[in-house]
Design a protein around this motif. Structure first.
Motif, mmCIF file in Angstrom:
data_model
loop_
_atom_site.group_PDB
_atom_site.id
_atom_site.type_symbol
_atom_site.label_atom_id
_atom_site.label_comp_id
_atom_site.label_asym_id
_atom_site.label_seq_id
_atom_site.Cartn_x
_atom_site.Cartn_y
_atom_site.Cartn_z
ATOM 1 N N TYR A 123 3.594 -67.973 -31.189
ATOM 2 C CA TYR A 123 2.431 -68.817 -30.962
ATOM 3 C C TYR A 123 2.598 -69.490 -29.610
ATOM 4 C CZ TYR A 123 1.661 -68.162 -35.935
ATOM 5 O OH TYR A 123 1.449 -67.625 -37.168
ATOM 6 N N LYS A 255 -7.344 -60.111 -26.883
ATOM 7 C CA LYS A 255 -8.589 -60.203 -27.631
ATOM 8 C C LYS A 255 -9.604 -61.005 -26.823
ATOM 9 C CE LYS A 255 -6.926 -59.835 -32.403
ATOM 10 N NZ LYS A 255 -6.857 -60.532 -33.719
ATOM 11 N N TYR A 302 -10.076 -65.771 -26.063
ATOM 12 C CA TYR A 302 -10.031 -65.927 -27.513
ATOM 13 C C TYR A 302 -8.829 -66.774 -27.904
ATOM 14 C CZ TYR A 302 -9.333 -64.711 -32.425
ATOM 15 O OH TYR A 302 -9.136 -64.763 -33.774
ATOM 16 N N GLU A 304 -6.112 -67.964 -30.565
ATOM 17 C CA GLU A 304 -5.446 -67.569 -31.809
ATOM 18 C C GLU A 304 -5.388 -68.801 -32.703
ATOM 19 O OE1 GLU A 304 -4.657 -64.732 -32.842
ATOM 20 O OE2 GLU A 304 -4.661 -63.439 -31.083
#
Length: 681
Positions: A123, A255, A302, A304
């Motif tokens: 992350y 993404k 994008y 997450e």
């Protein structure tokens, strides 16, 4: 500015950085990019030249070359030596440049500051790092996003299946429909890839047209103004060609968030102004970065993360985190002079949308009054609910205008309202608040940073507004669940925050110190702010003595506590005063986006009868949007008209509570409905 030789000198790096003036930083970054791009181009050019010479040598060996070419090839040893040395020099220069970029501050190279997250974490706040639109990330991150004059048609891809394959259905008609859906999604995906190539979106050049059918495209629910999709690369991307000198990333393309504007949005949003705001926010690393723009939409980075749920929005800890994020936005983005002078955006929205609303509502009111209304009501539920605004449009509009005049006067006048303006989000519903879920080693898990797990998105309605309006909008969003399968448009007033919950939210907002200035930043800096006579509104009914043992506080602490309490109560009062205006705005928002069979044709005929034929023989319907017969409405579409009809009850309830309208002035059925919905808020 220092030369490359200066970089390799023995002077300490800290001293070098101090010797460089801030205004030179951007010049150094620009020069660095230019040299680095030239270096990459030169290496590629020499590799191609080397390949051509090797081919020419092979031809000469077979005796197929001319004497002139032989003359060139007679010097292979010296040229090869020079080429080898020059290639070595280029490699050495590249190492120096990369070392220079590593040692210099990222801000001096025109790059964003790295997030303080450990590299090994999965992350890594990828969505928060503002990458470039090129393959190398070594470009100006603050530049305007690329754009193209292209239109992306999504009218046949509004379902939430994402074009996924479904089980075979023996019903031939269902099979035909599935085949058409699959074909529509294939065309849609191909157009997405084509747009990504044209806009040069980072990494997406590796997704060839042949792979377009393998990309993942999933429509997100909860977005009410636009159709929003998550676009992911194929799961089995072929690895890039092995080349030690290539700067192409080995990672799969990132993404993308694809946003396609709704068909009625031109009546609501100034897209050029929105993009300017997003660029301002991007420079401060607030919100998603715009990657590319096309005529009816855009690509964004994008995140997450996942959106909050309606239940989470009402949780105490989440509410405190939202309050802190809201304070950081209000303090972090300065209003432009013209924004402050323009006054609250909520007034400007009403003025901008009201003409279109009048067209729609005039037609809808006539339909309600028509003899055919009862017969049509069986198929159109809005007709059974009566007037959209609870009364005819002219009565509602007059009530809003009277209330607006009262609001300005009660707020201290136009000048005082302008002084209180902040840069507000204006749409902090749960779907626009995302939560990062970091790994155990992430700094986001530190107590001081936990609120930063929340990411605020969708700044379409961001602009200058008062804090009271921002709070009123957010508190009202506690009452909605846009994912409810049966009543996604309904307002549940019982979920509106209690006075105690509002007090805690506003108190957290006021005591949060985004910039660690050493003291609280008061939004009410005027010394006369508390001397103004209080506005006559219903009491807040707070327990004055709860959780504040004043007897144990020093005189200084009591004074600070008293000052904070006064500021909290002032903002709660402002919230109560501005709430009806917020409801009026969203009522018109729902009306503008309403879809009713025959409405556009009816409005066009009405305008033609009113204005007479235009020069081309048609009615003047320039203010009405074109009717697109190809649009296939999705069964799960949000019912904007039901939303407006339900939200107007909130408006009338507030006007009654503020004593701005007498009960006998409302029709008996409307009054009964409003009273049945009123709760202690």
């Amino acid at each position: 500015m220092p030369s490359l030789e200066d970089h390799s000198s023995s002077k300490p790096r800290e001293d070098q950085e101090q010797s460089i003036r801030p205004e030179e930083d951007s010049q150094q970054g620009l020069l660095f990019h230019q040299v680095y791009e030239w270096l990459h181009h030169e290496k590629t050019r020499r590799q191609n030249r080397k390949a051509r010479k090797a081919e020419a040598t092979s031809h000469a060996t077979n005796g197929n070359e001319s004497n002139e070419e032989d003359g060139v090839l007679e010097r292979p040893s010296s040229n090869n030596s020079n080429t080898s040395e020059s290639t070595f020099s280029l490699d050495k220069l590249e190492k120096i440049l990369l070392q220079y970029a590593t040692n210099r501050p990222r801000s001096a190279m025109g790059l964003p500051q790295k997030q303080p997250v450990k590299r090994q974490s999965r992350y890594r706040l990828k969505g928060l790092r503002r990458g470039s639109a090129s393959e190398s990330e070594l470009t100006d991150a603050d530049g305007a996003p690329p754009s193209v004059e292209a239109f992306l048609d999504n009218t046949k891809t509004l379902a939430y299946t994402g074009g996924a394959t479904v089980e075979e259905n023996p019903d031939s008609s269902a099979s035909v429909k599935q085949a058409k859906d699959a074909e529509a999604w294939m065309v849609f995906k191909s157009e997405i890839v084509r747009l990504a190539h044209t806009l040069q979106l980072k990494g997406w050049r590796r997704v060839t047209a042949e792979l377009a059918g393998d990309i993942e495209v999933v429509r997100l629910s909860g977005a009410l103004t636009n159709a929003v999709y998550v676009v992911g690369p194929p799961k089995n991307m072929p690895p890039p060609k092995s080349d030690s000198n290539s700067l192409v990333s080995r990672k799969p393309p990132p993404k993308l968030l694809l946003r396609i504007y709704g068909p009625q949005v031109e009546h609501l949003i100034d897209r050029e102004n929105e993009l300017q705001i997003l660029r301002r926010l991007g420079k401060k690393n607030i919100g998603p970065r715009i990657l590319g723009i096309f005529l009816n939409g855009r690509f964004e980075e994008y995140f997450e993360a996942r959106p909050l749920t309606p239940r989470e929005l009402r949780m105490p800890e989440t509410a405190r985190q939202v309050a802190k994020r809201m304070r950081e936005l209000h303090d972090g983005v300065e209003l432009l002079e013209e924004e402050r002078e323009g006054g609250p955006m909520i007034f400007k929205n009403w003025d901008k949308w009201v003409d279109r609303c009048e067209q729609v509502m005039t037609w809808l009111d006539k339909e309600i009054q028509s003899p055919q209304n009862e017969a049509k009501a069986a198929l159109e539920p809005w007709r059974r609910r009566g007037y959209v605004c609870g009364v005819t449009w002219d009565v509602f509009r007059k009530a809003v205008e009277n209330y607006r005049r009262w609001l300005v006067a009660s707020s201290g006048g136009t000048a005082e309202i302008k002084r209180q303006l902040v840069f507000a989000h204006n749409d902090t519903q749960y779907g626009n608040l995302l939560r990062m879920e970091p790994a155990t080693e992430s700094p986001l898990l530190l107590p001081a940073n936990e609120h930063k797990q929340l990411i605020v998105i969708d700044f379409e309605y961001s602009s200058a507004n008062t804090r009271g309006l921002e709070f009123a909008n957010h508190f009202t969003e506690w009452c909605y669940n846009y994912h409810d399968e049966e009543r996604s448009w309904a307002c549940n007033n019982r979920n509106y925050p209690t006075s105690e919950q509002q007090y805690q939210f506003v108190s957290t907002y006021l005591t949060h110190r985004p910039h660690s200035t050493g003291g609280p930043i008061s939004p009410l800096s005027s010394p006369t702010i508390h001397a103004r006579a209080p506005v006559a509104v219903a009491p807040l009914d707070l327990d004055e003595g709860s959780d504040r043992p004043s007897s144990q506080l020093s005189q200084n602490e009591q004074s600070k506590e008293s000052e904070l309490d006064a500021e909290v109560r002032f903002l709660m009062q402002q919230t109560r005063m501005w709430r009806a205006m917020n409801s009026a705005q969203w009522v018109t928002w729902g009306i503008v986006q309403a879809k009713v069979p025959g409405m556009e044709e009816g409005i066009a005929e009405m305008l033609a009868a009113r204005n007479g034929p235009s020069e081309n023989g048609n009615g003047d319907d320039t203010k009405t949007p074109p009717v697109d017969a190809e649009i296939e409405e999705d069964d799960g579409d949000f019912d904007y008209l039901a939303y407006a009809q339900d939200r107007v009850m909130f408006f009338w309830g507030d006007l009654l509570s503020l004593n701005l309208i007498k009960p006998e002035e409302l029709p008996a059925p409307l009054l009964e409905h409003v009273k049945s919905r009123l709760v202690a808020y």
